[in-house]
Design a protein around this motif. Structure first.
Motif, PDB file in Angstrom:
ATOM      1  N   PHE A   1      15.501  14.391 -21.722  1.00 18.03           N
ATOM      2  CA  PHE A   1      15.292  15.551 -22.287  1.00 18.03           C
ATOM      3  C   PHE A   1      15.891  16.578 -21.810  1.00 18.03           C
ATOM      4  O   PHE A   1      16.501  17.846 -22.584  1.00 18.03           O
ATOM      5  N   ARG A   2      16.051  16.781 -20.288  1.00 19.38           N
ATOM      6  CA  ARG A   2      16.779  17.610 -19.530  1.00 19.38           C
ATOM      7  C   ARG A   2      18.170  17.763 -20.168  1.00 19.38           C
ATOM      8  O   ARG A   2      18.872  18.692 -20.445  1.00 19.38           O
TER       9      ARG A   2
ATOM     10  N   GLY B   1      17.991  17.340 -24.556  1.00 16.45           N
ATOM     11  CA  GLY B   1      17.354  18.217 -25.479  1.00 16.45           C
ATOM     12  C   GLY B   1      16.549  17.469 -26.511  1.00 16.45           C
ATOM     13  O   GLY B   1      15.899  17.934 -27.080  1.00 16.45           O
ATOM     14  N   SER B   2      16.403  16.038 -26.388  1.00 17.63           N
ATOM     15  CA  SER B   2      15.629  15.272 -27.127  1.00 17.63           C
ATOM     16  C   SER B   2      15.608  13.814 -26.766  1.00 17.63           C
ATOM     17  O   SER B   2      16.444  13.367 -25.966  1.00 17.63           O
ATOM     18  N   VAL B   3      14.747  13.154 -26.964  1.00 16.91           N
ATOM     19  CA  VAL B   3      14.223  11.843 -26.756  1.00 16.91           C
ATOM     20  C   VAL B   3      14.347  11.049 -28.202  1.00 16.91           C
ATOM     21  O   VAL B   3      13.808   9.939 -27.889  1.00 16.91           O
ATOM     22  N   GLU B   4      15.224  11.524 -29.171  1.00 18.45           N
ATOM     23  CA  GLU B   4      15.177  10.785 -30.465  1.00 18.45           C
ATOM     24  C   GLU B   4      16.366   9.625 -30.028  1.00 18.45           C
ATOM     25  O   GLU B   4      17.334   9.801 -29.708  1.00 18.45           O
TER      26      GLU B   4
END
Lengths: 298, 103, 177
Positions: free
Chosen positions: B87-88, B91-94
């Motif tokens: 995420f860092r 910006g997403s964990v998709e």
């Protein structure tokens, strides 16, 4: 029969704790105060916020009450006055107390309000801080009793009470139980004056009454746990066993309320830092000391 | 013969199936981890049932359950570590946005 | 011949509850509901262990999962695009394949469970206090090495997870510690 007796004892205890709390808060001792407060709460409209998660909003106060009662279910008030004398009693009480967290998270998320939400997540941080300080002192207590049965734990203290045998564990457990019941100075999830009631903020009327009742019962259950684990439970001269339990539980509840009253609220970061850097090493030290004592002295 | 063992095993099988569905169909890393938790929960039921109904005298069975519980906790800890790092960085964990991991 | 006792009834009931909550995890779009559904699925399993007279493990399961899944909840809310589930976002892919895999997996395992002869089922469990005692002896006796390994593994995983999660200071010099 036993179940009814214990539950009515819990309710009486909760009522007395409510009287004490009101006495501390506004300086007036009124024995009927909580009664009128309850009547007033029940008479008021119980408002539901505009876009709630209805399921959580309704479940949370009830779950808090159930968790508190379940925690008390494994604690003996006298040799036979116990709802469920489980072979894993000392572990079960941890399991029951863990659901206080779930109830508060639900209460925080359910009403869809900013203050409630912050209060709920704060309690999650608080749990990460205190949970080890609940489990590890109980481990030391069970080590001395060589059993997880709560009645055996009381009987193991027939010579010396655990408060003398392992004072360090008592202090840690006492502090942790203040944090479990989110009493001041650990009232981060409710935090009057800062979060405007936090998890309680959106509750009114009968739901708030259940929530408050749950918290009072929780305080009594924790006082009962402290009594059973450290103050020798029902043991004592002259008076009958149940009377000793009642006296000790009330004394511990009063101490819990009084101590919190004199201290400023702890900050979340400070709480985590103290619990992990100071509390857990001390709890390990306590286990070590008790282990040595059990081996050389009994 | 008591059907208890069979009921427990079927519960385990159903939890495994739900877990596989979740782990494969969800696009979010955290949801995939929930699927894995369910798969492990299925394993847990089976282990407890085997200990209880077939070998209640051999406590290595209960030991195994403890280890699986440990694995569940570890899976969460490491998974969340990875999730935070991801995420860092992005910006997403998709998972749909993690195509660069494809060989 | 099947004997339906109260115990069987409770085992089946809690098993169904566990499966039901497990399905609910993926059927709701609110992350909080999803996480707590998983929690209640695990709690139902714990209750099922209690119904099977495996007291220590049941209580342990109920206790561990409460905290574990609550922590899961905050991460789900943090990392999901739409934690409240109000936007009706599509969060799934390859749905048909997944359902197929799930069903095939279940049927396969269920088939194994059904068509294996498990031998005689032992009806009576050791008493709960005996179980706790014997598990302790097992942990500190024969299985001590495994137990220690688990402990070291937990430590390793804690350090590894923290190390991964910490922000890299070189990459981001303006980061405030």
């Amino acid at each position: 029969m036993t179940t009814l007796l214990i539950i009515s004892a819990l309710l009486v205890g909760a009522y007395l704790v409510a009287v004490l709390e009101a006495w501390l808060a506004n300086g007036r001792f009124r024995l009927t105060g909580p009664l009128w407060a309850t009547v007033a709460l029940l008479g008021r409209e119980s408002i539901v916020p505009r876009t709630p998660d209805r399921l959580f909003f309704e479940t949370a106060p009830v779950l808090l009450l159930v968790a508190a009662v379940l925690a008390a279910a494994v604690l003996p008030l006298s040799p036979s006055l116990i709802i469920a004398n489980m072979a894993t009693g000392a572990l079960f009480i941890n399991a029951a107390l863990a659901y206080v967290l779930v109830a508060l998270l639900m209460a925080g998320w359910g009403p869809d309000g900013a203050y409630a939400l912050i209060g709920g997540w704060r309690f999650l941080g608080q749990v990460i801080a205190y949970s080890m300080l609940v489990v590890m002192p109980i481990t030391a207590v069970a080590m001395r009793a060589e059993s997880l049965l709560t009645t055996d734990i009381v009987l193991s203290q027939s010579g010396v009470w655990n408060i003398v045998y392992q004072p360090l564990g008592f202090v840690l457990f006492f502090v942790a139980s203040l944090a479990v019941a989110f009493l001041p100075p650990f009232d981060l999830p409710t935090a009057g004056g800062e979060l405007a009631g936090g998890v309680e903020a959106e509750y009114t009327g009968s739901r708030l009454a259940v929530f408050r009742l749950g918290r009072m019962v929780l305080i009594v259950s924790l006082a009962a746990a402290t009594t059973v684990f450290y103050l020798g439970g029902w043991l004592g001269p002259v008076l009958p066993p149940w009377a000793w339990s009642a006296v000790k539980i009330l004394a511990v509840s009063a101490a819990m309320l009084l101590i919190g009253h004199t201290l400023p609220r702890v900050r979340e970061t400070q709480l985590l830092a103290w619990c992990w850097k100071l509390g857990i090493p001390l709890a390990l030290l306590n286990i070590f000391i008790v282990g040595v004592l059990v081996l050389i002295w009994l | 013969m008591s059907p208890d063992l069979l009921i427990a095993l079927l519960t385990g099988a159903a939890l495994l199936g739900v877990g596989i569905y979740g782990a494969l169909s969800q696009t979010n890393l955290v949801m995939i981890m929930m699927g894995v938790e369910l798969i492990l929960a299925g394993a847990l039921v089976n282990l407890v049932a085997f200990w209880r109904f077939l070998h209640p005298d051999n406590y290595a069975g209960q030991m195994f359950v403890l280890i699986v519980m440990t694995v569940m906790a570890l899976e969460m800890a490491v998974g969340f570590g990875v999730a935070i790092a991801r995420f860092r960085a992005r910006g997403s964990v998709e998972m749909e946005e993690a195509r660069e991991l494809q060989g | 011949m099947a004997v339906i006792t109260l115990q069987t009834f409770f085992i089946a009931g809690f098993g169904l509850a566990a499966i039901g909550f497990g399905v609910a995890v993926f059927r709701t779009s609110s992350m909080m509901r999803s996480a707590l559904a998983l929690l209640f699925s695990q709690t139902a399993l714990g209750a099922m262990f209690l119904a099977m007279q495996v007291e220590f493990l049941g209580v342990l399961q109920i206790m561990m999962m409460a905290t574990e899944m609550s922590i899961m909840a905050i991460f789900m809310v943090m990392f999901m695009m739409d934690p409240g589930g109000l936007g009706a976002m599509e969060m799934t892919h390859q749905k048909r394949l997944s359902i197929l895999a799930g069903v095939v997996g279940t049927l396969f395992i269920a088939g194994i469970a059904l068509f294996t002869s498990w031998g005689a089922v032992i009806a009576t469990a050791p008493p709960a206090a005996q179980q706790t005692h014997d598990l302790g002896i097992e942990l500190l006796g024969r299985s001590m090495l495994i137990f220690e390994t688990a402990g070291v593994t937990i430590l390793t995983a804690m350090i590894a997870a923290t190390a991964i999660a910490l922000p890299s200071l070189q990459r981001n010099p303006h980061h405030e510690p």
